[in-house]
Design an enzyme around this catalytic site. Sequence first.
Site, PDB file in Angstrom:
ATOM      1  N   ARG A  26      25.993  16.078 -34.407  1.00 36.96           N
ATOM      2  CA  ARG A  26      26.458  17.217 -35.234  1.00 36.96           C
ATOM      3  C   ARG A  26      26.526  18.465 -34.358  1.00 36.96           C
ATOM      4  NH1 ARG A  26      26.708  14.613 -38.905  1.00 36.96           N
ATOM      5  NH2 ARG A  26      25.565  14.592 -41.022  1.00 36.96           N
ATOM      6  N   ASP A  65      33.417  15.168 -31.841  1.00 40.67           N
ATOM      7  CA  ASP A  65      33.819  14.962 -33.038  1.00 40.67           C
ATOM      8  C   ASP A  65      33.113  15.626 -34.182  1.00 40.67           C
ATOM      9  OD1 ASP A  65      35.171  12.843 -34.858  1.00 40.67           O
ATOM     10  OD2 ASP A  65      33.208  12.501 -35.835  1.00 40.67           O
ATOM     11  N   GLU A  75      32.396  23.927 -37.789  1.00 39.47           N
ATOM     12  CA  GLU A  75      33.420  23.086 -38.385  1.00 39.47           C
ATOM     13  C   GLU A  75      33.497  22.990 -39.966  1.00 39.47           C
ATOM     14  OE1 GLU A  75      31.502  19.064 -37.380  1.00 39.47           O
ATOM     15  OE2 GLU A  75      31.587  18.797 -39.510  1.00 39.47           O
ATOM     16  N   HIS A 135      35.487  15.220 -37.144  1.00 34.45           N
ATOM     17  CA  HIS A 135      34.426  14.607 -37.907  1.00 34.45           C
ATOM     18  C   HIS A 135      34.947  13.225 -38.354  1.00 34.45           C
ATOM     19  CE1 HIS A 135      30.317  15.506 -39.446  1.00 34.45           C
ATOM     20  NE2 HIS A 135      30.451  14.297 -39.504  1.00 34.45           N
TER      21      HIS A 135
HETATM   22  P1  NAD Z   1      18.795   7.392 -36.747  1.00 35.54           P
HETATM   23  O1  NAD Z   1      18.007   8.026 -37.792  1.00 35.54           O
HETATM   24  O2  NAD Z   1      18.968   5.853 -37.072  1.00 35.54           O
HETATM   25  O3  NAD Z   1      18.582   7.617 -35.303  1.00 35.54           O
HETATM   26  C1  NAD Z   1      18.258   8.957 -34.902  1.00 35.54           C
HETATM   27  C2  NAD Z   1      17.450   8.923 -33.686  1.00 35.54           C
HETATM   28  O4  NAD Z   1      17.014  10.343 -33.289  1.00 35.54           O
HETATM   29  C3  NAD Z   1      16.126   8.354 -33.802  1.00 35.54           C
HETATM   30  O5  NAD Z   1      15.611   7.201 -33.171  1.00 35.54           O
HETATM   31  C4  NAD Z   1      15.028   9.574 -33.740  1.00 35.54           C
HETATM   32  O6  NAD Z   1      13.684   9.176 -33.223  1.00 35.54           O
HETATM   33  C5  NAD Z   1      15.846  10.317 -32.590  1.00 35.54           C
HETATM   34  N1  NAD Z   1      15.530  11.675 -32.517  1.00 35.54           N
HETATM   35  C6  NAD Z   1      14.856  12.465 -33.782  1.00 35.54           C
HETATM   36  N2  NAD Z   1      14.683  13.658 -33.112  1.00 35.54           N
HETATM   37  C7  NAD Z   1      15.076  13.649 -31.961  1.00 35.54           C
HETATM   38  C8  NAD Z   1      14.840  14.574 -30.864  1.00 35.54           C
HETATM   39  N3  NAD Z   1      14.437  15.963 -31.101  1.00 35.54           N
HETATM   40  N4  NAD Z   1      15.180  14.225 -29.555  1.00 35.54           N
HETATM   41  C9  NAD Z   1      15.703  12.982 -29.267  1.00 35.54           C
HETATM   42  N5  NAD Z   1      15.792  12.082 -30.302  1.00 35.54           N
HETATM   43  C10 NAD Z   1      15.577  12.341 -31.337  1.00 35.54           C
HETATM   44  O7  NAD Z   1      20.372   7.833 -37.095  1.00 35.54           O
HETATM   45  P2  NAD Z   1      21.737   7.503 -36.821  1.00 35.54           P
HETATM   46  O8  NAD Z   1      22.165   6.825 -37.994  1.00 35.54           O
HETATM   47  O9  NAD Z   1      21.757   6.715 -35.444  1.00 35.54           O
HETATM   48  O10 NAD Z   1      22.592   8.785 -36.650  1.00 35.54           O
HETATM   49  C11 NAD Z   1      22.765   9.493 -35.518  1.00 35.54           C
HETATM   50  C12 NAD Z   1      23.307  10.935 -35.771  1.00 35.54           C
HETATM   51  O11 NAD Z   1      24.707  10.661 -36.018  1.00 35.54           O
HETATM   52  C13 NAD Z   1      22.858  11.385 -37.230  1.00 35.54           C
HETATM   53  O12 NAD Z   1      21.768  12.310 -37.043  1.00 35.54           O
HETATM   54  C14 NAD Z   1      24.226  11.923 -37.662  1.00 35.54           C
HETATM   55  O13 NAD Z   1      24.060  13.510 -37.241  1.00 35.54           O
HETATM   56  C15 NAD Z   1      25.348  11.590 -36.598  1.00 35.54           C
HETATM   57  N6  NAD Z   1      26.663  10.996 -37.480  1.00 35.54           N
HETATM   58  C16 NAD Z   1      27.638  11.470 -37.286  1.00 35.54           C
HETATM   59  C17 NAD Z   1      28.921  10.656 -37.889  1.00 35.54           C
HETATM   60  C18 NAD Z   1      30.212  11.120 -37.500  1.00 35.54           C
HETATM   61  O14 NAD Z   1      30.984  10.827 -38.295  1.00 35.54           O
HETATM   62  N7  NAD Z   1      30.362  12.125 -36.638  1.00 35.54           N
HETATM   63  C19 NAD Z   1      28.434   9.639 -38.587  1.00 35.54           C
HETATM   64  C20 NAD Z   1      27.129   9.262 -39.018  1.00 35.54           C
HETATM   65  C21 NAD Z   1      26.172   9.844 -38.210  1.00 35.54           C
END
Ligand code: NAD
Length: 338
Positions: free
Chosen positions: A234, A258, A263, A295
């Site tokens: 994000r 990305d 954005e 994105h």
């Molecule tokens: P997820 O919920 O499976 O994993 C997120 C991880 O972050 C968890 O293990 C959680 O414990 C950890 N976390 C939470 N707070 C934290 C902190 N303060 N410090 C460190 N770690 C922390 O999520 P995911 O499916 O792996 O997705 C991760 C991120 O990717 C999403 O939050 C989303 O913003 C982003 N995303 C981006 C796209 C894109 O197209 N660019 C697509 C999907 C997801």
Amino acid sequence: MTNIAVFSSKKWVTDSFGKNLPEGINVKFFEARLSRETAALSDGYDGVCVFVNDDVSKDVLDILAAKGIGLVALRCAGFNNVDIEYAAKKGITVVRVPAYSPFAVAEHALGLILALNRKYYRAYNRVRDGNFSLDGLLGFDIHGKTVGIIGTGKIGQIFAGLMAGFGCRLLAYDKFPSKELEARGVEYVDLETLYKESDIISLHCPLTHETYHLINTYAIRTMKEGIMIINTSRGPLIDSDAVIWGMKEGIIGYLGLDVYEEEGDLFFEDLSDQVIQDDTFVRLETFPNVLITAHQAFFTKEAVDNIAATTFENIQAFFNGTPRNVVEPSTLIRKSGI
Ligand code: NAD
């Protein structure tokens, strides 16, 4: 018949949602983003379907509630654009697609690393221009480098596997470390150690109050000179002004994005015949070692089909009285994430 107003409907949305549309649901596609100005379009619908840059803040929720909307169906995993607590107060249920293809995002992060390191974007243009010089294209072996992963959920874990395949040393930081990753040789360390020892840092944690501007001037000062930073999570995880400073100072050697903090006014639109008003974004684009994609990390056939199918299942489940993939205010503590 359940009637759903689908906001931010680009071609891929109308294509994939049209293809997966089940009986009993009627959708109306609006190209507009959901905002205070467009929320009235939800009049007469049972629910709204939104994406990452739609505005589902208090004011918008007030309008939706007044129109009798009971469901906000996110067609993404992240919900940082929704005021979840206020939605609950207004009696509006929020559902999301928690996972559709973590591979898509992890693979895109890897793509940014390879492209930045070996400068494919420059090489492509040069060769097309009849310039076969190698000056300025020198890369480094990824093998043997230390990669720091912040957030080791679904995407972070797959990314770890990809980087392990390159023979990297893997460091990680997560509030909830994964035993499984540890068993696979990933070392959990504090953020300071991760910043100090990593050659590449990739962000895979959600945007929360805690992670807002995680990458700031203070963090950058502790990083290795020439660090590569990759953000497919994000935009606001990174303070854009701080990374511009870090690049001018020579601390940040490469930046792959990305996502971008502002954005919402840029991404997903064709602005190629307009003057971009965001000076910070334009400054970022002037660096030869910055690669920005709009994105698109989630954007694979598999992911898009899964998004459409799960969104419709979520909508059906809610209106059948068996809601699933609901974002509760308590979910905020651990997750959020497309
Ligand atoms: P997820 O919920 O499976 O994993 C997120 C991880 O972050 C968890 O293990 C959680 O414990 C950890 N976390 C939470 N707070 C934290 C902190 N303060 N410090 C460190 N770690 C922390 O999520 P995911 O499916 O792996 O997705 C991760 C991120 O990717 C999403 O939050 C989303 O913003 C982003 N995303 C981006 C796209 C894109 O197209 N660019 C697509 C999907 C997801």
